[in-house]
Each structure stands twice: as C-alpha cells, then as structure tokens.
Design a protein around this motif. Structure first.
Motif, PDB file in Angstrom:
ATOM      1  N   GLU A  90       1.467  -1.182  -0.507  1.00 38.77           N
ATOM      2  CA  GLU A  90      -0.162  -0.342   0.109  1.00 38.77           C
ATOM      3  C   GLU A  90       0.736   1.050   0.022  1.00 38.77           C
ATOM      4  O   GLU A  90       0.273   2.314  -0.141  1.00 38.77           O
ATOM      5  N   LEU A  91       2.033   1.447   0.157  1.00 38.84           N
ATOM      6  CA  LEU A  91       3.756   2.025   0.707  1.00 38.84           C
ATOM      7  C   LEU A  91       3.380   2.448  -1.193  1.00 38.84           C
ATOM      8  O   LEU A  91       4.549   3.547  -1.183  1.00 38.84           O
ATOM      9  N   ALA A  92       3.042   1.512  -1.623  1.00 42.66           N
ATOM     10  CA  ALA A  92       3.888   1.492  -3.165  1.00 42.66           C
ATOM     11  C   ALA A  92       2.987   3.480  -4.622  1.00 42.66           C
ATOM     12  O   ALA A  92       1.918   3.271  -4.054  1.00 42.66           O
ATOM     13  N   GLY A  93       4.541   3.662  -5.228  1.00 42.60           N
ATOM     14  CA  GLY A  93       4.182   5.042  -5.861  1.00 42.60           C
ATOM     15  C   GLY A  93       4.414   5.700  -4.715  1.00 42.60           C
ATOM     16  O   GLY A  93       3.780   7.268  -5.358  1.00 42.60           O
ATOM     17  N   ARG A  94       4.081   6.377  -3.372  1.00 41.78           N
ATOM     18  CA  ARG A  94       3.938   7.258  -2.326  1.00 41.78           C
ATOM     19  C   ARG A  94       4.952   7.040  -1.810  1.00 41.78           C
ATOM     20  O   ARG A  94       5.006   8.406  -0.010  1.00 41.78           O
ATOM     21  N   THR A  95       6.195   6.526  -1.239  1.00 43.88           N
ATOM     22  CA  THR A  95       7.218   6.781  -0.768  1.00 43.88           C
ATOM     23  C   THR A  95       8.748   7.195  -1.906  1.00 43.88           C
ATOM     24  O   THR A  95       8.674   6.906  -3.115  1.00 43.88           O
ATOM     25  N   MET A  96       9.350   7.756  -0.645  1.00 46.26           N
ATOM     26  CA  MET A  96      10.619   8.139  -1.337  1.00 46.26           C
ATOM     27  C   MET A  96      11.879   7.488  -0.129  1.00 46.26           C
ATOM     28  O   MET A  96      11.298   8.134   1.571  1.00 46.26           O
ATOM     29  N   ILE A  97      12.847   7.563  -0.187  1.00 44.26           N
ATOM     30  CA  ILE A  97      14.544   7.595   0.371  1.00 44.26           C
ATOM     31  C   ILE A  97      15.336   8.975  -0.001  1.00 44.26           C
ATOM     32  O   ILE A  97      15.557   9.026  -0.737  1.00 44.26           O
ATOM     33  N   VAL A  98      14.956   9.470   0.986  1.00 45.89           N
ATOM     34  CA  VAL A  98      16.196  11.306   0.838  1.00 45.89           C
ATOM     35  C   VAL A  98      16.868  10.935   2.053  1.00 45.89           C
ATOM     36  O   VAL A  98      17.179  10.371   3.068  1.00 45.89           O
ATOM     37  N   HIS A  99      18.115  12.095   1.562  1.00 43.10           N
ATOM     38  CA  HIS A  99      18.976  12.306   2.198  1.00 43.10           C
ATOM     39  C   HIS A  99      18.311  13.050   3.340  1.00 43.10           C
ATOM     40  O   HIS A  99      17.624  13.485   3.482  1.00 43.10           O
ATOM     41  N   THR A 100      18.694  12.685   4.717  1.00 38.81           N
ATOM     42  CA  THR A 100      18.788  14.054   6.111  1.00 38.81           C
ATOM     43  C   THR A 100      19.246  14.978   5.544  1.00 38.81           C
ATOM     44  O   THR A 100      21.269  15.215   5.614  1.00 38.81           O
ATOM     45  N   LEU A 101      19.163  16.296   5.643  1.00 36.54           N
ATOM     46  CA  LEU A 101      19.822  17.804   6.439  1.00 36.54           C
ATOM     47  C   LEU A 101      19.404  17.948   7.370  1.00 36.54           C
ATOM     48  O   LEU A 101      17.857  18.015   7.456  1.00 36.54           O
ATOM     49  N   ASP A 102      19.833  19.199   7.513  1.00 42.35           N
ATOM     50  CA  ASP A 102      18.797  20.731   7.914  1.00 42.35           C
ATOM     51  C   ASP A 102      18.351  21.269   8.203  1.00 42.35           C
ATOM     52  O   ASP A 102      19.312  22.123   6.902  1.00 42.35           O
ATOM     53  N   MET A 103      17.220  21.338   7.842  1.00 41.03           N
ATOM     54  CA  MET A 103      16.295  22.594   7.391  1.00 41.03           C
ATOM     55  C   MET A 103      16.195  23.610   7.904  1.00 41.03           C
ATOM     56  O   MET A 103      16.041  23.606   8.860  1.00 41.03           O
ATOM     57  N   TYR A 104      16.288  23.965   6.695  1.00 42.22           N
ATOM     58  CA  TYR A 104      15.685  25.942   7.016  1.00 42.22           C
ATOM     59  C   TYR A 104      14.350  26.231   7.623  1.00 42.22           C
ATOM     60  O   TYR A 104      13.251  25.522   7.240  1.00 42.22           O
ATOM     61  N   PRO A 105      14.595  27.027   8.925  1.00 37.18           N
ATOM     62  CA  PRO A 105      13.008  27.205   9.834  1.00 37.18           C
ATOM     63  C   PRO A 105      12.369  27.663   9.376  1.00 37.18           C
ATOM     64  O   PRO A 105      11.643  28.215   9.159  1.00 37.18           O
ATOM     65  N   VAL A 106      12.388  27.992   7.026  1.00 36.82           N
ATOM     66  CA  VAL A 106      11.342  28.840   6.939  1.00 36.82           C
ATOM     67  C   VAL A 106      10.813  28.152   4.982  1.00 36.82           C
ATOM     68  O   VAL A 106      11.345  27.874   4.692  1.00 36.82           O
ATOM     69  N   GLU A 107      10.082  28.684   4.634  1.00 38.04           N
ATOM     70  CA  GLU A 107       9.277  28.432   4.059  1.00 38.04           C
ATOM     71  C   GLU A 107       9.446  29.059   2.568  1.00 38.04           C
ATOM     72  O   GLU A 107       9.908  30.586   2.863  1.00 38.04           O
ATOM     73  N   CYS A 108       9.924  28.857   1.835  1.00 43.96           N
ATOM     74  CA  CYS A 108      10.132  30.071   0.374  1.00 43.96           C
ATOM     75  C   CYS A 108       8.804  30.454  -0.275  1.00 43.96           C
ATOM     76  O   CYS A 108       9.137  28.887  -1.095  1.00 43.96           O
ATOM     77  N   VAL A 109       8.197  31.175  -0.140  1.00 47.32           N
ATOM     78  CA  VAL A 109       7.342  31.556  -1.075  1.00 47.32           C
ATOM     79  C   VAL A 109       7.363  32.036  -2.516  1.00 47.32           C
ATOM     80  O   VAL A 109       8.454  33.808  -1.700  1.00 47.32           O
ATOM     81  N   VAL A 110       7.650  31.759  -3.673  1.00 47.38           N
ATOM     82  CA  VAL A 110       7.292  33.259  -4.252  1.00 47.38           C
ATOM     83  C   VAL A 110       5.480  33.398  -4.992  1.00 47.38           C
ATOM     84  O   VAL A 110       5.494  32.680  -5.536  1.00 47.38           O
ATOM     85  N   ARG A 111       5.569  34.464  -6.053  1.00 47.09           N
ATOM     86  CA  ARG A 111       4.643  34.740  -5.941  1.00 47.09           C
ATOM     87  C   ARG A 111       4.237  35.614  -7.302  1.00 47.09           C
ATOM     88  O   ARG A 111       4.891  36.562  -8.192  1.00 47.09           O
ATOM     89  N   GLY A 112       3.720  34.361  -8.058  1.00 52.43           N
ATOM     90  CA  GLY A 112       3.614  36.007  -9.876  1.00 52.43           C
ATOM     91  C   GLY A 112       2.141  36.811  -9.670  1.00 52.43           C
ATOM     92  O   GLY A 112       2.282  37.005 -10.377  1.00 52.43           O
ATOM     93  N   TYR A 113       1.414  35.840  -8.915  1.00 52.47           N
ATOM     94  CA  TYR A 113       0.306  36.630  -9.416  1.00 52.47           C
ATOM     95  C   TYR A 113       0.274  37.388  -7.708  1.00 52.47           C
ATOM     96  O   TYR A 113       0.132  36.666  -6.581  1.00 52.47           O
ATOM     97  N   LEU A 114      -1.328  37.744  -7.581  1.00 49.45           N
ATOM     98  CA  LEU A 114      -2.224  38.441  -5.990  1.00 49.45           C
ATOM     99  C   LEU A 114      -2.698  37.706  -5.632  1.00 49.45           C
ATOM    100  O   LEU A 114      -4.063  37.586  -6.528  1.00 49.45           O
TER     101      LEU A 114
END
Length: 293
Positions: A90-114
């Motif tokens: 049931e996990l087929a297609g919804r799983t990834m193995i990823v590298h462990t990172l030190d995540m930045y505590p911010v979301e980087c939002v970009v807006r092209g429209y209002l």
C-alpha cells in the motif's frame, strides 16, 4: 498490523508525522529517511476526515517529475519502485528515500500573481511581506515581476507566519537568505515556463530547502510544485475572465466547503463524498496535464 509496526519490523522506526507526510529512520540506512506521503488533507490548520484517495501517490509522482527536470540539487536518494519490493504494497508510489538535511526553518514562497494571503495583505497595506506593490491591483492580477515572500514555519497545528526578507536574514543569516531567495526565484521562473507550455499559470508556490554538509548550495527538499504547495490556474479560463478564472488545481474545493459549513470551533465536520471526489479529480487532472503532455 499497522503501517508503523510493519515498517518497524523492516527496520524503519517512526520519527515524525506532519500534516501529510510520515518520516521513518533506520540504523541500516544512516543519513537517510523514508518519506511516506499520506492521503491526509488539511485546511484551517486541521487534519480532516476522510482523506483524499490517491492524493499521496499523486503528490509523490508530481514531485518526482519536477525533481527530474529542474536541474537543482534535491534530497532524493531513491523512490519506488527502485526501493525494492520489501515495503508494504500500500506504500507503492507514495514513498521516497531521501538524504537527511538540516532544514531551514522558513518556507520560501514565490508569487507571480496576487492571490491567497498575499491578496489579503495587499488590501490591508498595499504590500506583501514588506514589498510595496503598485496601487489598484485586483485579486488574481499578475505582478510586475515575481516576488519572494518567505514565511516562518510554525509548529504542527499552528499557522505559518509571513515575514519580511529582513526578518528572514535574522533567522538564517544574510548569505543563506540571499541564496534561498535567488534559488527560489530561479526555480519559479523555470517552472512557470514549463507550466505555460501546458496551458497552466503558476500563480504562487512554496519551496523548502535544507543544508547538506557536503555543499554550500541550498538543497531542494520535501515536495515541489504540487497541488499542495502551489496554486495553478488554467490559462484559457484565466484569460476569459469571469468567476471561475481563479479556480485552482488544489484543495480549494475543500476549503470553500469547510468555510461554508463550519464556524471553526470544535472539530471540523466530515467531508462529504462529493467534495472528496471532486478534489481527487482536481489533483489527478494537474498530474495528467504535466506528465501526459
């Protein structure tokens, strides 16, 4: 047996659950995490019931599609089916193995429209995250150029806080803030062109990045340019104007129903089957427009 117990029997211990994703770690895979994208759906900082069937697999599919086309360093180490057949089916297609990172505590939002919270902020201050904008803009208008409007990542169950770039510098440092802004704007420009080739407008999106000990470059992580992290509009419908021009390929159907049927006190009501089905169809349509083009 639950998914957690079955994964634990395979050596993967539950580490963290967010609104949508569950993370697992294993002594056999140091420096790696197993990411499982669920079908959970949230709105107004609540996880709702039921989930959207197939949503996790669609988000994973679209993220993988973009990871392979952006030419940016990413956290991806492996994805199904290359993970092998030892994981629960049931996990087929919804799983990834990823590298462990030190995540930045911010979301980087970009807006092209209002749109969204940017539109609400503009109406109050004629600016978004401290960036002044021209007078007289209307909801959905294209901005003179894409703008970088970061947000501080709130704890689970709380709402992210839009912040100025100057505040972001205080949080992550000037060099990292500049690198995150430059990288985010570059990816947005690339993705916007790809979307336009498929008759779509990328109104806004959020990226998440981490630090890798082996590189000074921000590493793209989490999901990217999906229905959960981005607002896409149909270019033809947008150009025609009218009430439906800002209908997005995301969970806005859920938000609208909830806003009309819940006063935000107590637990939110269960989503009707028709709302779930319509939302699932919007998620599927966006994936098809990219991957089948």
């Amino acid at each position: 047996m639950t998914i957690d117990s079955r994964l634990e029997a395979l050596g993967w211990r539950h580490r963290y659950s967010g609104k949508v994703r569950d993370l697992y770690e294993s002594d056999a895979h140091p420096g790696r995490l197993l990411v499982v994208t669920s079908d959970r759906v949230s709105a107004f900082d609540h996880i709702l019931s039921p989930g959207i069937p197939g949503k996790g697999a669609l988000l994973t599919q679209l993220s993988l599609w973009w990871f392979g086309r952006l030419g940016e360093p990413t956290h991806l180490a492996a994805a199904h089916p290359s993970l092998g057949q030892h994981l629960p089916p049931e996990l087929a297609g919804r799983t990834m193995i990823v590298h462990t990172l030190d995540m930045y505590p911010v979301e980087c939002v970009v807006r092209g429209y209002l749109a969204g919270s940017g539109w609400a902020e503009y109406r109050a201050s004629q600016s978004v995250c401290g960036i002044p904008l021209p007078a007289g803009l209307q909801e959905g208008d294209k901005l003179p150029e894409p703008i970088f409007t970061p947000a501080f990542k709130a704890p689970l169950g709380e709402h992210d806080e839009n912040i100025t770039f100057e505040r972001m510098v205080e949080i992550v440092g000037a060099a990292d803030a500049e690198a995150l802004r430059e990288t985010s704007l570059r990816i947005f420009t690339t993705a916007s062109a790809v979307a336009e080739d498929r008759g779509l407008l990328l109104a806004d999106t959020k990226f998440e990045f981490g630090r890798d000990a082996g590189s000074d470059h921000p590493v793209l992580a989490d999901e990217v340019l999906t229905s959960d992290s981005s607002r896409y509009w149909d270019a033809e419908t947008y150009a025609a104007g009218g009430m439906n021009r800002l209908e997005a390929y995301d969970k806005q159907i859920v938000r609208d129903w909830l806003a009309a049927n819940w006063d935000r006190t107590g637990e939110p009501p269960e989503l009707p089957a028709e709302i779930v089905e319509r939302t699932a169809a919007r998620y599927q349509e966006l994936v098809d427009r990219f991957t089948l083009a």
